[in-house]
Design a protein around this motif. Structure first.
Motif, short mmCIF file in Angstrom:
data_model
loop_
_atom_site.label_atom_id
_atom_site.label_comp_id
_atom_site.label_asym_id
_atom_site.label_seq_id
_atom_site.Cartn_x
_atom_site.Cartn_y
_atom_site.Cartn_z
N VAL A 97 0.87 -1.17 0.00
CA VAL A 97 0.00 0.00 0.00
C VAL A 97 0.91 1.22 0.00
O VAL A 97 1.66 1.44 0.95
CB VAL A 97 -0.91 0.01 1.24
N THR A 101 -1.63 6.65 0.27
CA THR A 101 -2.86 6.08 -0.31
C THR A 101 -4.06 6.42 0.57
O THR A 101 -3.98 6.38 1.79
CB THR A 101 -2.72 4.55 -0.43
N THR A 102 -5.16 6.73 -0.08
CA THR A 102 -6.39 6.96 0.68
C THR A 102 -7.04 5.63 1.01
O THR A 102 -7.34 4.84 0.12
CB THR A 102 -7.38 7.82 -0.13
N GLN A 185 -5.26 4.65 8.15
CA GLN A 185 -4.91 5.81 7.33
C GLN A 185 -3.72 6.56 7.92
O GLN A 185 -2.81 6.98 7.19
CB GLN A 185 -6.12 6.76 7.21
N TYR A 232 -8.77 -0.02 -0.44
CA TYR A 232 -8.28 1.29 -0.88
C TYR A 232 -8.45 1.45 -2.38
O TYR A 232 -8.92 0.54 -3.04
CB TYR A 232 -6.83 1.48 -0.46
#
Lengths: 232, 128
Positions: A97, A101-102, A185, A232
């Motif tokens: 990830v 990254t959101t 997050q 995501y």
């Protein structure tokens, strides 16, 4: 014949005029919508697993470590409260990830094998200091030994588990309700360090013992391993 | 006045061709005259769901046999959904259709994928 040639020329011009718009650049194309999502599923399902770690700390045995036990507890009862610490290594996602990254959704799941006799609320808190699976005890846990600490209001999420009526009223299945999206997050964004989570009963030191038992990686059960699902 | 037959045929054919061409061009209603260059432009593809899905692998024995995708917006109703599970060594896909009203759908994989510590699941919803 001359008039025939003129007529042909006029028609030819019409064809050219008709063809001219074909070089226009503002063609409008419509397409179907496309919605995509990717999930990384981390499951700690063996003693050799490197994706996750979990253990129980027990107030009644404050210097003991339970990192090799095949189950973990969340329990409330005077002097014998139990908490669960758990973490997942997000770098084990493949593909990784990317930083920044959101995260759309991150859910932590545990497989419950025994539920409390009455419905209990289990709070999950983002751990704020390092701990190890084979070194953690009640006495050295990051949140200290004070009961009902940290306060419930600072939890990331909670779920209810126990005998019906309750959100998770059934044993031998994964419980649902721990949405840890903001924590994951923050790990991915680098605004906080990933020390995992602590799970405790919303009200510790109950006069009557209320215990939930969850499967750990050490049980070597593929279908019951602690799981973090990151979308995501 | 007598007209040679071949010329009449030629005129008719040309007229038909002109009309046919004009009609075919007419299908693209947003064409505008005046430009003689052909350009290119990117355009954002819309999505029918903006807040993400819940994605849960379903095990059969020690294998991921299907995936349940939930939290699908009603705007995705009747869209085609494709799911791919990859455990790093084995990959398999399945397809389905988002039910009316959205919600959730379970997609069965063509071949079950052995469950491992780390799995990747990709979901694509096309349409409606």
């Amino acid at each position: 014949m001359t008039s025939h040639r003129s007529a042909l020329a006029a028609l030819g011009a019409a064809v050219v005029m008709a063809a001219s718009p074909a070089v226009a650049s503002n063609l409008t194309l419509t397409s179907k919508s496309l919605t995509v999502a990717r999930a990384c599923i981390l499951t700690a399902n063996s003693t050799t697993s490197v994706v996750g770690a979990e253990t129980t700390v027990r107030e009644g045995n404050p210097t003991n470590n339970y990192g090799t036990v095949t189950s973990t507890n969340v329990a409330t009862q005077t002097n014998v409260n139990r908490r669960t610490y758990i973490s997942f290594d997000l770098t084990k996602c493949n593909p990784a990830v990317a930083a920044g990254t959101t995260i759309k959704l991150a859910t932590l799941r545990l497989f419950v094998t025994a539920i409390p006799a009455v419905c209990r609320t289990h709070d999950i808190f983002k751990a704020t200091a390092a701990w190890t699976e084979l070194g953690l005890t009640w006495n050295n846990q990051p949140f200290g030994t004070t009961l009902n600490n940290p306060v419930s209001a600072s939890r990331t999420a909670s779920l209810d588990v126990g005998a019906s009526p309750c959100q998770n009223p059934t044993a031998n299945q994964y419980v649902s309700g721990w949405n840890v999206t903001p924590d994951v997050q923050s790990f991915v964004s680098g605004t906080s360090t990933n020390y995992g989570w602590m799970i405790r009963d919303d009200v510790e030191a109950s006069s009557t013992g209320r215990t939930a038992t969850y499967t750990t990686a050490e049980a070597n059960l593929v279908a019951q391993g602690p799981q973090l699902i990151v979308t995501y | 006045m007598h007209r040679p037959r071949p010329l009449r045929v030629g005129l008719t054919a040309l007229a038909v061709a002109a009309v046919a061409y004009t009609v075919s061009v007419g299908h693209a209603s947003s064409l505008s005259a005046g430009s003689r260059s052909l350009g290119a432009k990117n355009s954002t593809v819309t999505a029918c769901d903006s807040d993400g899905f819940t994605i849960l692998p379903n095990l059969s024995s020690s294998n991921v046999a299907s995936v349940t995708v939930g939290g699908i917006a009603s705007a995705c109703a009747t869209a085609a959904i494709s799911v791919t599970v990859n455990n790093g060594t084995t990959s398999s896909s399945g397809t389905g259709t988002v039910p009316a009203g959205g919600g959730s759908v379970t997609v069965t994989l063509a071949v079950a994928v052995p469950a491992k510590d780390s799995e990747q699941i990709d979901v694509a919803v096309s349409g409606p």
